[in-house]
Design a protein around this motif. Structure first.
Motif, short mmCIF file in Angstrom:
data_model
loop_
_atom_site.label_atom_id
_atom_site.label_comp_id
_atom_site.label_asym_id
_atom_site.label_seq_id
_atom_site.Cartn_x
_atom_site.Cartn_y
_atom_site.Cartn_z
N GLU A 1 0.91 -1.30 -0.05
CA GLU A 1 0.08 -0.05 -0.03
C GLU A 1 0.90 1.41 -0.11
O GLU A 1 1.94 1.16 0.65
CB GLU A 1 -1.08 0.06 1.31
N THR B 1 0.12 5.39 0.78
CA THR B 1 -0.79 6.43 1.49
C THR B 1 -0.76 7.62 0.54
O THR B 1 0.47 8.03 0.47
CB THR B 1 -0.62 6.57 2.97
N VAL C 1 -2.53 6.41 -10.30
CA VAL C 1 -3.03 7.02 -9.02
C VAL C 1 -3.39 8.77 -9.53
O VAL C 1 -2.34 9.22 -10.00
CB VAL C 1 -2.14 7.16 -7.74
N PRO D 1 -12.72 5.04 -3.63
CA PRO D 1 -12.42 4.50 -2.36
C PRO D 1 -13.66 3.62 -2.07
O PRO D 1 -14.80 3.71 -2.12
CB PRO D 1 -12.37 5.62 -1.43
N VAL E 1 -9.16 10.80 -4.38
CA VAL E 1 -7.83 9.76 -5.01
C VAL E 1 -8.44 8.84 -5.64
O VAL E 1 -9.33 7.84 -5.01
CB VAL E 1 -7.07 9.48 -3.76
N ALA F 1 -7.74 5.26 -8.78
CA ALA F 1 -6.46 4.72 -9.00
C ALA F 1 -7.19 3.52 -10.22
O ALA F 1 -8.18 3.24 -10.35
CB ALA F 1 -6.03 3.84 -7.60
N HIS G 1 -6.58 -0.81 -6.00
CA HIS G 1 -7.81 -0.66 -5.40
C HIS G 1 -7.71 0.42 -4.40
O HIS G 1 -6.32 0.44 -3.77
CB HIS G 1 -8.77 -1.81 -5.04
N VAL G 2 -8.51 1.17 -3.79
CA VAL G 2 -8.65 2.05 -2.86
C VAL G 2 -9.44 1.39 -1.62
O VAL G 2 -10.47 1.73 -1.49
CB VAL G 2 -9.01 3.19 -3.23
N VAL H 1 -10.51 5.58 2.82
CA VAL H 1 -10.37 7.28 2.79
C VAL H 1 -10.95 7.86 4.23
O VAL H 1 -11.95 7.36 4.72
CB VAL H 1 -10.82 7.79 1.67
N VAL I 1 -5.67 8.95 2.01
CA VAL I 1 -6.23 7.60 1.14
C VAL I 1 -5.30 6.44 1.13
O VAL I 1 -4.17 6.89 0.80
CB VAL I 1 -6.71 7.99 -0.35
N ARG I 2 -5.55 5.23 1.36
CA ARG I 2 -4.94 4.02 1.26
C ARG I 2 -5.15 3.41 -0.29
O ARG I 2 -6.19 3.42 -0.60
CB ARG I 2 -5.08 3.04 2.36
N VAL I 3 -4.02 3.44 -0.90
CA VAL I 3 -3.90 2.61 -2.37
C VAL I 3 -3.22 1.41 -2.23
O VAL I 3 -2.08 1.47 -1.88
CB VAL I 3 -3.60 3.66 -3.31
#
Length: 336
Positions: free
Chosen positions: A115, A117, A257, A281, A301, A303, A307-308, A311, A326-328
């Motif tokens: 991941e 961020t 992204v 997200p 955010v 991608a 996947h996201v 958030v 946001v975590r991607v």
């Protein structure tokens, strides 16, 4: 003195709003039932609401989330008025809203091993506290920081504050990207609407060399929208989104992204050139604007090749937007 109640027994007289005159309760029940049917239709079939005149479809989709609280209000009214038919019908918009927005309210999954961020923030060109905003950004722990409305002299403040933790950065016009990982090939993108003739650089692309492979990172600031007597003024934003969508369609990188102030929610059809190509997200509501009373998340955010998972918003800064973190989760191969 006691007054005969509804059943002929001593009691307190009901207020007029709750008394059932001949047909009165029935009429109120039909009104609630009708509102329930309309609300369910708007939630389930909002794509069929025409966008002309006044881009009414986009306006509805910008605030689609708030039909949920409206449905709760209708349910309370139906309960108080004992409108059984309305209560049954109102289960339809409740179910439609739950299907659309319920997953966003579920707990976020634990962080994964691949991941990044990403922090997205419109810092506002009239920010009265760029020093405090810069400190908050530096302390966020994000891997990538995407900023909009970067203007002098505040830009120098952000550069100085972020440099120790984010040694790689690029600023193109009024948008910028700061990274913990090396950046290459940074350049401005032309997404300027046709009727804007003055200098206007509000998008960039750079390649980020992450531990999980190359990522094409975009930072954008789409034109603002205005709500007036003619409806939602989003023509410029929609034009820029279409131009950016064309760029994304030609993007060769498997991992993409995009972070930016898109001036629209992911439900708004005006952003379909982006949301049809990029994932949004999966968890988190994160209403980001306006900061004083957030009504919508217009800071996004998105991608591709990823996947996201989640958030969330961060505490307010000196901007009229809240930062979103946001975590991607990337899918591509790990870089050697």
């Amino acid at each position: 003195m006691a007054v005969a109640g509804r059943e002929g027994k001593p009691g307190t007289r009901w207020p007029r709003a709750f008394r059932r005159g001949p047909g009165g309760g029935r009429r109120r029940g039909w009104l609630l039932t009708g509102l329930g049917v309309v609300t369910a239709g708007l939630l389930a079939l909002h794509r069929f609401v025409p966008n002309a005149p006044g881009r009414l479809g986009s306006l509805l989709e910008s605030f689609l989330f708030w039909l949920g609280p409206f449905t709760v209000l209708l349910l309370l009214c139906a309960t108080v008025r004992r409108a059984r038919a309305a209560l049954l019908v109102l289960l339809l918009p409740a179910a439609a809203w739950t299907l659309s927005f319920g997953p966003l309210l579920l707990p976020a999954p634990p962080p994964g091993a691949r991941e990044l961020t990403v922090l997205q923030h419109n810092v506002a060109d009239d920010n009265a506290d760029p020093e405090g905003t810069a400190r908050a950004l530096a302390d966020s722990g994000a891997d990538l920081i995407a900023l909009q409305e970067l203007v002098d002299p505040a830009l120098a403040v952000y550069r100085q504050a972020l440099a120790p933790r984010y040694p790689y950065h690029s600023v193109q016009g009024t948008v910028g990207l700061w990274s913990r990982h090396p950046l290459t090939g940074a350049r401005a993108l032309d997404i300027r609407p046709r009727d804007i003739t003055e200098p206007w650089r509000r998008a960039l692309r750079a390649e980020v060399r992450t531990p999980y492979g190359e990522v094409a990172a975009y930072v954008v600031h789409l034109p603002s929208v205005r709500l007036g007597p003619g409806g939602l003024g989003s023509a410029r934003r929609d034009e820029s989104a279409a131009l950016l969508g064309g760029i994304l369609a030609a993007e060769a990188s498997a991992q993409v992204v995009l972070a930016g102030d898109l001036n629209g929610t992911v439900d708004d059809r005006g952003l379909a050139p982006l949301t049809s190509r990029l994932a949004a997200p999966e968890r988190g509501l994160a209403l980001s604007y306006p900061a004083a009373l957030p009504l919508a998340r217009i800071d996004q955010v998105l991608a591709r090749g990823a996947h996201v998972p989640a958030v969330r918003t961060l505490p307010a800064t000196g901007s009229d937007h809240l930062p979103v973190l946001v975590r991607v989760s990337l899918h591509g191969p790990t870089r050697p």
